[in-house]
Scaffold this motif. Sequence first.
Motif, PDB file in Angstrom:
ATOM      1  N   THR A 194       0.851  -1.188   0.000  1.00  0.00           N
ATOM      2  CA  THR A 194       0.000   0.000   0.000  1.00  0.00           C
ATOM      3  C   THR A 194       0.892   1.245   0.000  1.00  0.00           C
ATOM      4  O   THR A 194       1.974   1.240   0.580  1.00  0.00           O
ATOM      5  CB  THR A 194      -0.911   0.000   1.245  1.00  0.00           C
ATOM      6  N   TYR A 195       0.422   2.298  -0.658  1.00  0.00           N
ATOM      7  CA  TYR A 195       1.227   3.520  -0.763  1.00  0.00           C
ATOM      8  C   TYR A 195       0.318   4.731  -0.703  1.00  0.00           C
ATOM      9  O   TYR A 195      -0.908   4.619  -0.838  1.00  0.00           O
ATOM     10  CB  TYR A 195       2.016   3.523  -2.077  1.00  0.00           C
ATOM     11  N   GLY A 196       0.914   5.894  -0.487  1.00  0.00           N
ATOM     12  CA  GLY A 196       0.148   7.131  -0.450  1.00  0.00           C
ATOM     13  C   GLY A 196       0.753   8.138   0.508  1.00  0.00           C
ATOM     14  O   GLY A 196       1.802   7.887   1.129  1.00  0.00           O
ATOM     15  N   ARG A 230       5.151  -6.779  -7.792  1.00  0.00           N
ATOM     16  CA  ARG A 230       4.343  -6.364  -6.657  1.00  0.00           C
ATOM     17  C   ARG A 230       3.021  -5.818  -7.203  1.00  0.00           C
ATOM     18  O   ARG A 230       2.877  -5.543  -8.391  1.00  0.00           O
ATOM     19  CB  ARG A 230       5.041  -5.256  -5.838  1.00  0.00           C
ATOM     20  N   SER A 231       2.064  -5.660  -6.297  1.00  0.00           N
ATOM     21  CA  SER A 231       0.758  -5.090  -6.638  1.00  0.00           C
ATOM     22  C   SER A 231       0.496  -3.966  -5.644  1.00  0.00           C
ATOM     23  O   SER A 231       0.470  -4.203  -4.441  1.00  0.00           O
ATOM     24  CB  SER A 231      -0.328  -6.159  -6.540  1.00  0.00           C
ATOM     25  N   PHE A 232       0.292  -2.747  -6.144  1.00  0.00           N
ATOM     26  CA  PHE A 232       0.258  -1.568  -5.282  1.00  0.00           C
ATOM     27  C   PHE A 232      -1.157  -1.011  -5.149  1.00  0.00           C
ATOM     28  O   PHE A 232      -1.803  -0.685  -6.141  1.00  0.00           O
ATOM     29  CB  PHE A 232       1.202  -0.496  -5.825  1.00  0.00           C
ATOM     30  N   CYS A 233      -1.598  -0.867  -3.906  1.00  0.00           N
ATOM     31  CA  CYS A 233      -2.936  -0.376  -3.588  1.00  0.00           C
ATOM     32  C   CYS A 233      -2.832   1.010  -2.962  1.00  0.00           C
ATOM     33  O   CYS A 233      -2.036   1.213  -2.036  1.00  0.00           O
ATOM     34  CB  CYS A 233      -3.636  -1.339  -2.626  1.00  0.00           C
ATOM     35  N   PHE A 234      -3.620   1.959  -3.460  1.00  0.00           N
ATOM     36  CA  PHE A 234      -3.596   3.303  -2.879  1.00  0.00           C
ATOM     37  C   PHE A 234      -4.281   3.282  -1.519  1.00  0.00           C
ATOM     38  O   PHE A 234      -5.236   2.542  -1.282  1.00  0.00           O
ATOM     39  CB  PHE A 234      -4.285   4.304  -3.803  1.00  0.00           C
TER      40      PHE A 234
END
Length: 340
Positions: A194-196, A230-234
Amino acid sequence: MSDPKIPRGEFDPDDLLHLSAKRILVTGGAGFLGSHLCAALLKQGHEVLCADNFFTGRRGNLRHLLGNPRFEVMRHDVTFPLYAEVDEIYNLACPASPFHYQHDPVQTTKTAVHGAINMLGLAKRVGARILQASTSEIYGDPQVHPQTEDYVGYVNPIGKRSCYDEGKRCAETLFFDYHRQHGIEIKVARIFNTYGPNMHPDDGRVVSNFIMQALAGEPITIYGKGDQTRSFCFVSDLIDGLMRLMGSPSEVTGPINLGNPVELSIRQLAETIIRMTGSTSKLVFETLPQDDPIKRQPDITRARNLLDWTPKVQLEEGLETTIEYFSKIVAATQGAAERK
Protein backbone atom coordinates in the motif's frame (compact mmCIF):
# COMPACT_ATOMS: atom_id res chain seq x y z
CA MET A 1 -36.22 29.98 38.29
CA SER A 2 -33.12 27.95 37.54
CA ASP A 3 -30.25 27.84 39.99
CA PRO A 4 -27.29 29.73 38.44
CA LYS A 5 -24.89 27.48 40.36
CA ILE A 6 -26.05 24.43 38.40
CA PRO A 7 -24.07 24.15 35.15
CA ARG A 8 -26.21 23.85 32.04
CA GLY A 9 -24.86 21.82 29.13
CA GLU A 10 -24.85 23.36 25.68
CA PHE A 11 -26.85 21.39 23.10
CA ASP A 12 -25.16 20.92 19.75
CA PRO A 13 -27.50 19.69 16.99
CA ASP A 14 -24.56 17.76 15.53
CA ASP A 15 -24.70 15.55 18.61
CA LEU A 16 -27.80 13.91 17.14
CA LEU A 17 -25.66 12.69 14.27
CA HIS A 18 -23.37 10.85 16.68
CA LEU A 19 -25.87 9.03 18.87
CA SER A 20 -24.89 5.77 17.17
CA ALA A 21 -21.17 6.63 17.19
CA LYS A 22 -18.73 4.04 18.47
CA ARG A 23 -15.63 4.46 20.59
CA ILE A 24 -12.85 2.94 18.53
CA LEU A 25 -9.25 2.14 19.45
CA VAL A 26 -6.64 2.26 16.69
CA THR A 27 -3.25 0.91 17.73
CA GLY A 28 -0.42 2.20 15.57
CA GLY A 29 -2.73 5.11 14.85
CA ALA A 30 0.07 7.60 14.15
CA GLY A 31 1.53 5.43 11.41
CA PHE A 32 0.96 5.55 7.67
CA LEU A 33 -2.20 3.45 7.57
CA GLY A 34 -3.29 4.25 11.12
CA SER A 35 -3.42 8.00 10.57
CA HIS A 36 -5.60 7.60 7.48
CA LEU A 37 -7.86 5.18 9.35
CA CYS A 38 -8.26 7.58 12.29
CA ALA A 39 -9.27 10.36 9.90
CA ALA A 40 -11.81 8.16 8.11
CA LEU A 41 -13.39 6.98 11.37
CA LEU A 42 -13.67 10.55 12.67
CA LYS A 43 -15.30 11.56 9.41
CA GLN A 44 -17.98 8.95 10.11
CA GLY A 45 -18.64 10.57 13.50
CA HIS A 46 -16.96 8.02 15.76
CA GLU A 47 -14.81 8.70 18.82
CA VAL A 48 -11.27 7.58 18.17
CA LEU A 49 -8.53 6.67 20.65
CA CYS A 50 -5.16 6.52 18.90
CA ALA A 51 -2.46 4.49 20.70
CA ASP A 52 1.11 4.62 19.39
CA ASN A 53 4.59 4.37 20.86
CA PHE A 54 5.91 6.64 18.06
CA PHE A 55 8.73 4.30 17.04
CA THR A 56 7.71 4.61 13.39
CA GLY A 57 4.49 6.61 13.81
CA ARG A 58 4.72 10.42 13.62
CA ARG A 59 2.72 13.12 15.36
CA GLY A 60 2.82 15.11 12.12
CA ASN A 61 0.52 12.50 10.57
CA LEU A 62 -2.11 13.46 13.16
CA ARG A 63 -1.67 17.23 13.21
CA HIS A 64 -4.88 17.91 11.31
CA LEU A 65 -6.87 15.70 13.71
CA LEU A 66 -5.68 17.07 17.06
CA GLY A 67 -8.33 19.77 17.30
CA ASN A 68 -11.17 17.31 16.94
CA PRO A 69 -12.92 16.82 20.33
CA ARG A 70 -13.69 13.21 19.42
CA PHE A 71 -10.02 12.35 18.93
CA GLU A 72 -7.55 11.35 21.65
CA VAL A 73 -3.89 10.34 21.39
CA MET A 74 -2.18 8.05 23.89
CA ARG A 75 1.52 7.18 23.90
CA HIS A 76 1.44 3.44 24.50
CA ASP A 77 3.41 0.34 23.54
CA VAL A 78 1.09 -2.58 22.81
CA THR A 79 3.55 -5.05 24.30
CA PHE A 80 2.07 -3.81 27.58
CA PRO A 81 -1.61 -4.20 28.51
CA LEU A 82 -3.93 -1.30 27.75
CA TYR A 83 -7.11 -0.58 29.68
CA ALA A 84 -9.86 1.34 27.89
CA GLU A 85 -13.58 1.08 27.28
CA VAL A 86 -14.07 0.69 23.53
CA ASP A 87 -16.51 -0.87 21.09
CA GLU A 88 -14.05 -1.79 18.33
CA ILE A 89 -10.30 -2.29 18.04
CA TYR A 90 -8.16 -1.97 14.93
CA ASN A 91 -4.78 -3.54 15.75
CA LEU A 92 -2.35 -1.91 13.33
CA ALA A 93 0.65 -1.57 15.69
CA CYS A 94 3.86 -3.01 14.20
CA PRO A 95 6.69 -1.68 12.02
CA ALA A 96 5.81 -2.69 8.45
CA SER A 97 8.88 -1.85 6.36
CA PRO A 98 11.91 -4.19 6.28
CA PHE A 99 14.20 -1.31 7.24
CA HIS A 100 12.26 -0.65 10.45
CA TYR A 101 11.23 -4.15 11.50
CA GLN A 102 14.77 -5.50 11.01
CA HIS A 103 16.19 -2.67 13.15
CA ASP A 104 15.00 -4.46 16.30
CA PRO A 105 13.74 -7.89 15.25
CA VAL A 106 13.09 -9.11 18.80
CA GLN A 107 10.89 -6.09 19.53
CA THR A 108 9.12 -6.62 16.19
CA THR A 109 8.16 -10.15 17.18
CA LYS A 110 7.09 -8.95 20.63
CA THR A 111 4.92 -6.25 19.07
CA ALA A 112 3.23 -8.73 16.76
CA VAL A 113 2.70 -11.48 19.35
CA HIS A 114 2.44 -9.73 22.73
CA GLY A 115 0.52 -6.91 21.08
CA ALA A 116 -2.01 -9.39 19.70
CA ILE A 117 -2.36 -11.07 23.11
CA ASN A 118 -2.90 -7.74 24.87
CA MET A 119 -5.41 -6.40 22.36
CA LEU A 120 -7.31 -9.70 22.27
CA GLY A 121 -7.38 -9.64 26.07
CA LEU A 122 -8.86 -6.15 25.96
CA ALA A 123 -11.43 -7.23 23.37
CA LYS A 124 -12.40 -10.18 25.55
CA ARG A 125 -12.77 -8.00 28.65
CA VAL A 126 -14.95 -5.30 27.05
CA GLY A 127 -16.71 -7.41 24.43
CA ALA A 128 -15.23 -5.45 21.52
CA ARG A 129 -14.96 -6.57 17.92
CA ILE A 130 -11.29 -6.59 16.88
CA LEU A 131 -9.53 -6.40 13.51
CA GLN A 132 -5.98 -7.59 12.94
CA ALA A 133 -3.91 -5.84 10.28
CA SER A 134 -2.10 -8.89 8.98
CA THR A 135 0.06 -8.93 5.88
CA SER A 136 0.81 -10.51 2.53
CA GLU A 137 4.13 -11.51 4.13
CA ILE A 138 2.11 -14.38 5.61
CA TYR A 139 2.65 -16.03 2.21
CA GLY A 140 6.44 -15.56 2.27
CA ASP A 141 8.03 -16.15 -1.15
CA PRO A 142 4.88 -17.77 -2.56
CA GLN A 143 4.79 -20.91 -4.64
CA VAL A 144 1.17 -20.17 -5.61
CA HIS A 145 0.29 -17.23 -7.84
CA PRO A 146 -1.81 -15.17 -7.38
CA GLN A 147 -2.10 -15.74 -3.63
CA THR A 148 -5.44 -16.97 -2.27
CA GLU A 149 -6.33 -16.94 1.42
CA ASP A 150 -6.29 -20.74 1.67
CA TYR A 151 -2.60 -20.85 0.64
CA VAL A 152 -0.55 -21.53 3.79
CA GLY A 153 2.63 -19.86 2.58
CA TYR A 154 6.30 -20.57 2.02
CA VAL A 155 8.14 -18.77 4.83
CA ASN A 156 11.69 -19.06 6.16
CA PRO A 157 11.27 -19.18 9.98
CA ILE A 158 14.90 -18.19 10.70
CA GLY A 159 15.64 -15.55 8.08
CA LYS A 160 16.10 -11.81 8.56
CA ARG A 161 12.50 -11.14 7.55
CA SER A 162 11.02 -13.83 9.80
CA CYS A 163 10.57 -11.52 12.80
CA TYR A 164 7.79 -9.84 10.84
CA ASP A 165 6.55 -12.78 8.75
CA GLU A 166 6.34 -15.27 11.60
CA GLY A 167 5.23 -12.66 14.11
CA LYS A 168 2.22 -11.87 11.95
CA ARG A 169 1.54 -15.56 11.33
CA CYS A 170 1.52 -16.20 15.08
CA ALA A 171 -0.79 -13.22 15.58
CA GLU A 172 -3.27 -14.77 13.15
CA THR A 173 -3.08 -18.02 15.12
CA LEU A 174 -3.88 -16.16 18.32
CA PHE A 175 -6.81 -14.35 16.74
CA PHE A 176 -8.45 -17.54 15.54
CA ASP A 177 -7.75 -19.37 18.81
CA TYR A 178 -9.33 -16.53 20.82
CA HIS A 179 -12.28 -16.67 18.42
CA ARG A 180 -12.73 -20.42 18.83
CA GLN A 181 -11.97 -20.59 22.55
CA HIS A 182 -13.52 -17.37 23.83
CA GLY A 183 -16.00 -16.37 21.13
CA ILE A 184 -14.24 -13.08 20.37
CA GLU A 185 -15.54 -11.36 17.22
CA ILE A 186 -12.48 -11.16 14.99
CA LYS A 187 -11.60 -9.79 11.57
CA VAL A 188 -8.27 -10.58 9.86
CA ALA A 189 -7.10 -8.55 6.87
CA ARG A 190 -4.04 -9.57 4.87
CA ILE A 191 -2.71 -6.27 3.55
CA PHE A 192 -0.67 -6.16 0.34
CA ASN A 193 1.66 -3.33 -0.71
CA THR A 194 0.00 0.00 0.00
CA TYR A 195 1.23 3.52 -0.76
CA GLY A 196 0.15 7.13 -0.45
CA PRO A 197 0.60 10.31 1.60
CA ASN A 198 1.89 9.96 5.19
CA MET A 199 4.42 7.31 4.21
CA HIS A 200 7.73 7.94 5.93
CA PRO A 201 10.25 9.23 3.35
CA ASP A 202 13.02 7.05 4.80
CA ASP A 203 11.13 3.87 5.61
CA GLY A 204 12.83 1.79 2.93
CA ARG A 205 9.65 0.81 1.08
CA VAL A 206 9.94 0.68 -2.67
CA VAL A 207 7.47 3.47 -3.55
CA SER A 208 8.90 6.00 -1.08
CA ASN A 209 12.47 5.00 -1.97
CA PHE A 210 11.95 5.43 -5.71
CA ILE A 211 10.09 8.75 -5.39
CA MET A 212 12.63 10.30 -3.04
CA GLN A 213 15.55 9.15 -5.20
CA ALA A 214 13.82 10.41 -8.37
CA LEU A 215 13.04 13.83 -6.85
CA ALA A 216 16.69 14.17 -5.81
CA GLY A 217 17.97 13.03 -9.20
CA GLU A 218 19.84 10.20 -7.50
CA PRO A 219 20.28 6.70 -8.94
CA ILE A 220 17.23 4.54 -8.29
CA THR A 221 18.23 1.40 -6.45
CA ILE A 222 16.69 -1.85 -7.69
CA TYR A 223 17.45 -5.09 -5.91
CA GLY A 224 17.90 -8.06 -8.21
CA LYS A 225 17.06 -7.64 -11.89
CA GLY A 226 13.88 -5.72 -11.21
CA ASP A 227 11.65 -8.41 -12.69
CA GLN A 228 10.17 -9.32 -9.28
CA THR A 229 6.56 -8.20 -9.11
CA ARG A 230 4.34 -6.36 -6.66
CA SER A 231 0.76 -5.09 -6.64
CA PHE A 232 0.26 -1.57 -5.28
CA CYS A 233 -2.94 -0.38 -3.59
CA PHE A 234 -3.60 3.30 -2.88
CA VAL A 235 -4.19 4.04 0.79
CA SER A 236 -7.77 5.31 0.47
CA ASP A 237 -8.84 2.05 -1.15
CA LEU A 238 -7.12 0.02 1.56
CA ILE A 239 -8.77 1.98 4.38
CA ASP A 240 -12.17 1.50 2.74
CA GLY A 241 -11.49 -2.26 2.71
CA LEU A 242 -10.53 -2.34 6.38
CA MET A 243 -13.67 -0.48 7.40
CA ARG A 244 -15.89 -2.68 5.24
CA LEU A 245 -14.33 -5.76 6.84
CA MET A 246 -14.88 -4.40 10.35
CA GLY A 247 -18.51 -3.68 9.51
CA SER A 248 -19.19 -7.04 7.88
CA PRO A 249 -21.42 -9.73 9.48
CA SER A 250 -19.88 -11.51 12.47
CA GLU A 251 -19.49 -14.78 10.56
CA VAL A 252 -17.05 -13.05 8.18
CA THR A 253 -13.82 -13.49 10.12
CA GLY A 254 -11.33 -13.57 7.27
CA PRO A 255 -8.55 -13.85 6.52
CA ILE A 256 -9.33 -11.62 3.56
CA ASN A 257 -6.76 -10.28 1.11
CA LEU A 258 -6.85 -6.51 0.68
CA GLY A 259 -4.73 -5.18 -2.14
CA ASN A 260 -4.72 -4.18 -5.77
CA PRO A 261 -4.64 -7.23 -8.07
CA VAL A 262 -2.90 -5.29 -10.87
CA GLU A 263 0.63 -6.73 -10.96
CA LEU A 264 3.73 -4.97 -12.30
CA SER A 265 7.47 -5.41 -12.05
CA ILE A 266 9.69 -3.33 -9.80
CA ARG A 267 11.51 -2.07 -12.89
CA GLN A 268 8.21 -0.93 -14.43
CA LEU A 269 7.40 0.94 -11.22
CA ALA A 270 10.79 2.69 -11.25
CA GLU A 271 10.44 3.70 -14.90
CA THR A 272 6.92 5.03 -14.27
CA ILE A 273 8.10 7.17 -11.34
CA ILE A 274 11.05 8.54 -13.35
CA ARG A 275 8.67 9.54 -16.14
CA MET A 276 6.08 11.10 -13.81
CA THR A 277 8.67 13.14 -11.87
CA GLY A 278 10.59 14.18 -14.97
CA SER A 279 13.71 12.89 -13.24
CA THR A 280 17.12 12.28 -14.77
CA SER A 281 17.74 9.38 -12.39
CA LYS A 282 19.30 6.19 -13.74
CA LEU A 283 18.63 2.65 -12.58
CA VAL A 284 21.28 0.81 -10.55
CA PHE A 285 21.02 -2.85 -9.64
CA GLU A 286 22.13 -4.47 -6.39
CA THR A 287 21.95 -7.95 -4.87
CA LEU A 288 18.48 -9.18 -4.00
CA PRO A 289 18.02 -9.43 -0.18
CA GLN A 290 17.44 -12.80 1.46
CA ASP A 291 13.88 -14.16 1.18
CA ASP A 292 12.65 -11.17 -0.83
CA PRO A 293 9.49 -12.44 -2.58
CA ILE A 294 9.77 -12.88 -6.36
CA LYS A 295 6.06 -12.52 -7.05
CA ARG A 296 3.27 -10.86 -5.09
CA GLN A 297 -0.31 -10.51 -6.32
CA PRO A 298 -3.50 -10.85 -4.27
CA ASP A 299 -6.52 -12.85 -5.30
CA ILE A 300 -9.30 -10.57 -4.01
CA THR A 301 -12.27 -12.79 -4.86
CA ARG A 302 -13.27 -13.03 -1.19
CA ALA A 303 -13.13 -9.25 -0.75
CA ARG A 304 -15.27 -8.73 -3.84
CA ASN A 305 -17.85 -11.32 -2.81
CA LEU A 306 -18.02 -10.72 0.95
CA LEU A 307 -17.28 -6.98 1.21
CA ASP A 308 -18.29 -5.72 -2.24
CA TRP A 309 -14.81 -4.19 -2.31
CA THR A 310 -12.40 -3.59 -5.14
CA PRO A 311 -9.71 -0.91 -5.52
CA LYS A 312 -10.75 2.16 -7.51
CA VAL A 313 -7.62 4.33 -7.69
CA GLN A 314 -5.39 3.63 -10.69
CA LEU A 315 -1.62 3.46 -10.16
CA GLU A 316 -0.66 6.70 -11.90
CA GLU A 317 -3.49 8.59 -10.20
CA GLY A 318 -2.28 7.41 -6.79
CA LEU A 319 1.37 8.04 -7.65
CA GLU A 320 0.57 11.61 -8.70
CA THR A 321 -0.87 12.34 -5.24
CA THR A 322 2.02 10.56 -3.51
CA ILE A 323 4.68 12.37 -5.55
CA GLU A 324 3.03 15.69 -4.68
CA TYR A 325 3.19 14.77 -0.98
CA PHE A 326 6.88 13.88 -1.09
CA SER A 327 7.67 16.95 -3.22
CA LYS A 328 6.34 19.14 -0.40
CA ILE A 329 8.57 17.31 2.10
CA VAL A 330 11.61 17.84 -0.12
CA ALA A 331 10.78 21.54 -0.59
CA ALA A 332 10.28 22.05 3.15
CA THR A 333 13.55 20.28 3.93
CA GLN A 334 15.47 22.36 1.40
CA GLY A 335 13.87 25.55 2.73
CA ALA A 336 14.85 24.70 6.28
CA ALA A 337 18.43 23.99 5.20
CA GLU A 338 18.66 27.32 3.38
CA ARG A 339 17.45 29.24 6.45
CA LYS A 340 20.25 27.84 8.62
